[in-house]
Write an enzyme that holds these catalytic residues in place. Sequence first.
Site: not given
Length: 182
Positions: A27-28, A30-31, A33, A35, A50, A144
């Site tokens: 799904l996505g 980031g810094g 980890g 998801v 996640k 965040d």
Amino acid sequence: NRRGEVDAGNPLVGSVVGGKFVLKGVLGKGGMGTVFRASHAVSLAPVAVKLLHPRWSSRAEFRRSLLAEARKAGRVVHEHCARVLDVGEAEDGTVYLAMELADGEPVDALVRRGGAAPSIAVDILAQVARALVAIHAAGLVHRDLSSRNVLVAWRSGAPFVKVLDFGIAQTARLPVGGKSDE
């Protein structure tokens, strides 16, 4: 589709995390980890999982702090907060958080499409504020909050907000780089 499948070729897709969650797609990222869209291996309920990036999972003090914070986040029950359902360490030491799989689009996508009428924007912000009150009442600080971490779904023509990603938060009494008291 919450954010869009961004990496169906991820080598972890199809694997089972913590003996419970089957990873279906990304799904996505980031810094902290990645998801994944996932399902519970027994109930088949859809969830978001996640996985903490290996550079963070490899640090025992960070894992301990994160697990303590995620346990606290699991106590936050509010209609505008994506619920943390489970947290743990996989067999290989990877820290995972299983969360409610919320639907909707991120606020940043709504803004790119031209935004919303002022009354709708105020409604969205009021829902975010109510979510933050619940998060703070649990002793957590989001750390965040961004337009990517607020999803908006439409119910009977009205916005319905879910604030995401407060499972990797930090308590107000835990200094950056410090250790949790739990």
